[in-house]
Design a protein around this motif. Structure first.
Motif, PDB file in Angstrom:
ATOM      1  N   MET A  90       0.843  -1.171   0.000  1.00 29.02           N
ATOM      2  CA  MET A  90       0.000   0.000   0.000  1.00 29.02           C
ATOM      3  C   MET A  90       0.896   1.245   0.000  1.00 29.02           C
ATOM      4  SD  MET A  90      -3.080   0.957   2.609  1.00 29.02           S
ATOM      5  CE  MET A  90      -3.902  -0.535   2.124  1.00 29.02           C
ATOM      6  N   ILE A  91       0.523   2.203  -0.827  1.00 23.84           N
ATOM      7  CA  ILE A  91       1.314   3.417  -0.987  1.00 23.84           C
ATOM      8  C   ILE A  91       0.896   4.453   0.056  1.00 23.84           C
ATOM      9  CG2 ILE A  91       1.900   5.288  -2.576  1.00 23.84           C
ATOM     10  CD1 ILE A  91       1.256   3.340  -4.860  1.00 23.84           C
ATOM     11  N   ASP A  92       1.894   5.091   0.657  1.00 28.89           N
ATOM     12  CA  ASP A  92       1.663   6.105   1.684  1.00 28.89           C
ATOM     13  C   ASP A  92       1.605   7.481   1.011  1.00 28.89           C
ATOM     14  OD1 ASP A  92       1.592   7.745   3.858  1.00 28.89           O
ATOM     15  OD2 ASP A  92       3.322   6.875   4.863  1.00 28.89           O
ATOM     16  N   ASN A  93       0.397   7.918   0.620  1.00 33.17           N
ATOM     17  CA  ASN A  93       0.206   9.214  -0.035  1.00 33.17           C
ATOM     18  C   ASN A  93      -0.218  10.301   0.939  1.00 33.17           C
ATOM     19  OD1 ASN A  93       0.774   8.233  -2.629  1.00 33.17           O
ATOM     20  ND2 ASN A  93      -1.320   7.514  -2.880  1.00 33.17           N
ATOM     21  N   PHE A  94      -0.100  10.057   2.222  1.00 26.26           N
ATOM     22  CA  PHE A  94      -0.562  11.009   3.215  1.00 26.26           C
ATOM     23  C   PHE A  94       0.493  12.071   3.471  1.00 26.26           C
ATOM     24  CE2 PHE A  94      -2.872   7.093   3.965  1.00 26.26           C
ATOM     25  CZ  PHE A  94      -4.173   7.561   3.982  1.00 26.26           C
ATOM     26  N   PRO A 133       1.648  14.738   6.449  1.00 20.98           N
ATOM     27  CA  PRO A 133       2.936  14.084   6.261  1.00 20.98           C
ATOM     28  C   PRO A 133       2.766  12.570   6.162  1.00 20.98           C
ATOM     29  CG  PRO A 133       2.672  14.741   8.543  1.00 20.98           C
ATOM     30  CD  PRO A 133       1.481  15.254   7.800  1.00 20.98           C
ATOM     31  N   PRO A 134       3.742  11.906   5.565  1.00 23.87           N
ATOM     32  CA  PRO A 134       3.637  10.446   5.423  1.00 23.87           C
ATOM     33  C   PRO A 134       3.468   9.763   6.787  1.00 23.87           C
ATOM     34  CG  PRO A 134       5.479  11.297   4.149  1.00 23.87           C
ATOM     35  CD  PRO A 134       4.962  12.431   4.981  1.00 23.87           C
ATOM     36  N   ILE A 135       2.732   8.672   6.794  1.00 22.75           N
ATOM     37  CA  ILE A 135       2.463   7.937   8.031  1.00 22.75           C
ATOM     38  C   ILE A 135       3.779   7.500   8.683  1.00 22.75           C
ATOM     39  CG2 ILE A 135       1.386   5.857   8.993  1.00 22.75           C
ATOM     40  CD1 ILE A 135      -0.661   7.963   8.129  1.00 22.75           C
ATOM     41  N   LYS A 136       4.735   7.069   7.893  1.00 21.62           N
ATOM     42  CA  LYS A 136       6.007   6.582   8.443  1.00 21.62           C
ATOM     43  C   LYS A 136       6.786   7.676   9.168  1.00 21.62           C
ATOM     44  CE  LYS A 136       6.863   2.692   5.446  1.00 21.62           C
ATOM     45  NZ  LYS A 136       7.844   1.987   4.640  1.00 21.62           N
ATOM     46  N   SER A 137       6.580   8.933   8.780  1.00 17.44           N
ATOM     47  CA  SER A 137       7.343  10.019   9.389  1.00 17.44           C
ATOM     48  C   SER A 137       6.695  10.558  10.662  1.00 17.44           C
ATOM     49  CB  SER A 137       7.513  11.166   8.385  1.00 17.44           C
ATOM     50  OG  SER A 137       6.261  11.792   8.151  1.00 17.44           O
ATOM     51  N   ARG A 138       5.525  10.074  10.987  1.00 21.18           N
ATOM     52  CA  ARG A 138       4.815  10.576  12.175  1.00 21.18           C
ATOM     53  C   ARG A 138       5.371   9.945  13.444  1.00 21.18           C
ATOM     54  NH1 ARG A 138      -1.049  12.277  10.334  1.00 21.18           N
ATOM     55  NH2 ARG A 138      -0.667  12.413   8.110  1.00 21.18           N
ATOM     56  N   THR A 139       5.123  10.632  14.547  1.00 19.97           N
ATOM     57  CA  THR A 139       5.601  10.123  15.832  1.00 19.97           C
ATOM     58  C   THR A 139       4.767   8.915  16.247  1.00 19.97           C
ATOM     59  OG1 THR A 139       4.112  11.488  17.151  1.00 19.97           O
ATOM     60  CG2 THR A 139       6.254  12.458  16.557  1.00 19.97           C
ATOM     61  N   THR A 140       5.302   8.150  17.172  1.00 22.57           N
ATOM     62  CA  THR A 140       4.577   6.982  17.680  1.00 22.57           C
ATOM     63  C   THR A 140       3.269   7.418  18.326  1.00 22.57           C
ATOM     64  OG1 THR A 140       6.656   5.800  18.021  1.00 22.57           O
ATOM     65  CG2 THR A 140       4.732   4.989  19.221  1.00 22.57           C
ATOM     66  N   GLU A 141       3.273   8.554  19.015  1.00 18.03           N
ATOM     67  CA  GLU A 141       2.053   9.058  19.648  1.00 18.03           C
ATOM     68  C   GLU A 141       0.991   9.378  18.588  1.00 18.03           C
ATOM     69  OE1 GLU A 141       0.673  12.851  22.296  1.00 18.03           O
ATOM     70  OE2 GLU A 141       2.673  12.024  22.664  1.00 18.03           O
ATOM     71  N   GLU A 142       1.412   9.999  17.493  1.00 22.65           N
ATOM     72  CA  GLU A 142       0.464  10.303  16.412  1.00 22.65           C
ATOM     73  C   GLU A 142      -0.101   9.018  15.805  1.00 22.65           C
ATOM     74  OE1 GLU A 142       1.981  14.497  14.516  1.00 22.65           O
ATOM     75  OE2 GLU A 142       3.176  12.713  14.104  1.00 22.65           O
ATOM     76  N   LEU A 143       0.754   8.029  15.640  1.00 19.13           N
ATOM     77  CA  LEU A 143       0.300   6.747  15.089  1.00 19.13           C
ATOM     78  C   LEU A 143      -0.700   6.081  16.027  1.00 19.13           C
ATOM     79  CD1 LEU A 143       3.681   5.329  13.726  1.00 19.13           C
ATOM     80  CD2 LEU A 143       1.840   6.404  12.423  1.00 19.13           C
ATOM     81  N   LYS A 155      -0.991   1.012  11.787  1.00 24.03           N
ATOM     82  CA  LYS A 155      -0.810  -0.277  12.480  1.00 24.03           C
ATOM     83  C   LYS A 155       0.464  -0.961  12.009  1.00 24.03           C
ATOM     84  CE  LYS A 155      -5.641  -1.424  13.436  1.00 24.03           C
ATOM     85  NZ  LYS A 155      -6.762  -2.326  13.123  1.00 24.03           N
ATOM     86  N   HIS A 156       0.665  -0.935  10.728  1.00 16.22           N
ATOM     87  CA  HIS A 156       1.857  -1.568  10.147  1.00 16.22           C
ATOM     88  C   HIS A 156       3.130  -0.881  10.656  1.00 16.22           C
ATOM     89  CE1 HIS A 156       3.999  -4.020   7.264  1.00 16.22           C
ATOM     90  NE2 HIS A 156       4.610  -2.932   6.795  1.00 16.22           N
ATOM     91  N   GLU A 157       3.115   0.433  10.687  1.00 12.33           N
ATOM     92  CA  GLU A 157       4.288   1.181  11.150  1.00 12.33           C
ATOM     93  C   GLU A 157       4.546   0.942  12.637  1.00 12.33           C
ATOM     94  OE1 GLU A 157       7.683   3.379  11.097  1.00 12.33           O
ATOM     95  OE2 GLU A 157       6.553   2.589   9.383  1.00 12.33           O
ATOM     96  N   LEU A 158       3.487   0.856  13.426  1.00 14.28           N
ATOM     97  CA  LEU A 158       3.657   0.559  14.857  1.00 14.28           C
ATOM     98  C   LEU A 158       4.272  -0.831  15.047  1.00 14.28           C
ATOM     99  CD1 LEU A 158       0.342   2.049  16.273  1.00 14.28           C
ATOM    100  CD2 LEU A 158       2.662   2.856  16.760  1.00 14.28           C
ATOM    101  N   ALA A 159       3.847  -1.777  14.214  1.00 11.86           N
ATOM    102  CA  ALA A 159       4.434  -3.118  14.283  1.00 11.86           C
ATOM    103  C   ALA A 159       5.908  -3.070  13.906  1.00 11.86           C
ATOM    104  CB  ALA A 159       3.671  -4.068  13.368  1.00 11.86           C
ATOM    105  N   ASN A 160       6.259  -2.270  12.885  1.00 10.54           N
ATOM    106  CA  ASN A 160       7.665  -2.135  12.474  1.00 10.54           C
ATOM    107  C   ASN A 160       8.512  -1.501  13.574  1.00 10.54           C
ATOM    108  OD1 ASN A 160       7.188  -3.258   9.976  1.00 10.54           O
ATOM    109  ND2 ASN A 160       7.056  -1.287   8.907  1.00 10.54           N
ATOM    110  N   ARG A 161       7.899  -0.632  14.355  1.00 16.32           N
ATOM    111  CA  ARG A 161       8.617   0.039  15.448  1.00 16.32           C
ATOM    112  C   ARG A 161       8.603  -0.778  16.737  1.00 16.32           C
ATOM    113  NH1 ARG A 161       6.701   6.393  14.923  1.00 16.32           N
ATOM    114  NH2 ARG A 161       7.129   6.588  12.692  1.00 16.32           N
TER     115      ARG A 161
END
Length: 129
Positions: free
Chosen positions: A1-5, A7-17, A36-42
């Motif tokens: 899935m492409i992150d077109n948001f 700021p990008p979802i990956k660049s957001r803080t853990t709190e924002e996620l 969810k995917h980014e939180l799992a990666n972190r």
């Protein structure tokens, strides 16, 4: 899935996620999935995610309660009389929007306002005759 948001979802803080995952109704389905995917990666603990969801649910319940108990105040009529009167006369969805107490007050005020307006016009009509 492409992150077109932005700021990008990956660049957001853990709190924002966690806020995104905790409030899925407020966010695009893809944003929630990517968060969810980014939180799992972190390697964020699932208990933190569950806590974020519970906190968001609690906040939503508090907002519903706040809306339900919101009422018209004298200050509404003093500070913003035009908008308050327009809301009283022409807004039809207060109850649907969760403003239960305001909807009850509106019924009473609306009837009273209509009677007063009719009474004023009746007196004016009688004086002109």
């Amino acid at each position: 899935m492409i992150d077109n948001f932005k700021p990008p979802i990956k660049s957001r803080t853990t709190e924002e996620l966690l806020n995104i995952v905790g409030s899925p109704k407020k966010w695009n389905r893809d944003a929630v999935y990517l968060a969810k995917h980014e939180l799992a990666n972190r390697n964020v603990d699932t208990s933190e995610i569950e806590n974020a969801i519970k906190a968001a649910e609690k906040e939503e319940a508090e907002e519903i309660l706040r809306k339900a108990n919101k009422s018209y105040q004298i200050s509404d009529f003093v500070l913003t009389p035009k908008s308050t009167l327009l809301e009283l006369l022409f807004t039809w969805e207060l109850k649907k929007d969760g403003y239960i107490l305001k909807a009850k007050q509106q019924k009473t005020f609306r009837i009273t306002l209509i009677i007063v307006i009719l009474f004023v016009y009746l007196i004016k009509f009688i004086q002109e005759s």
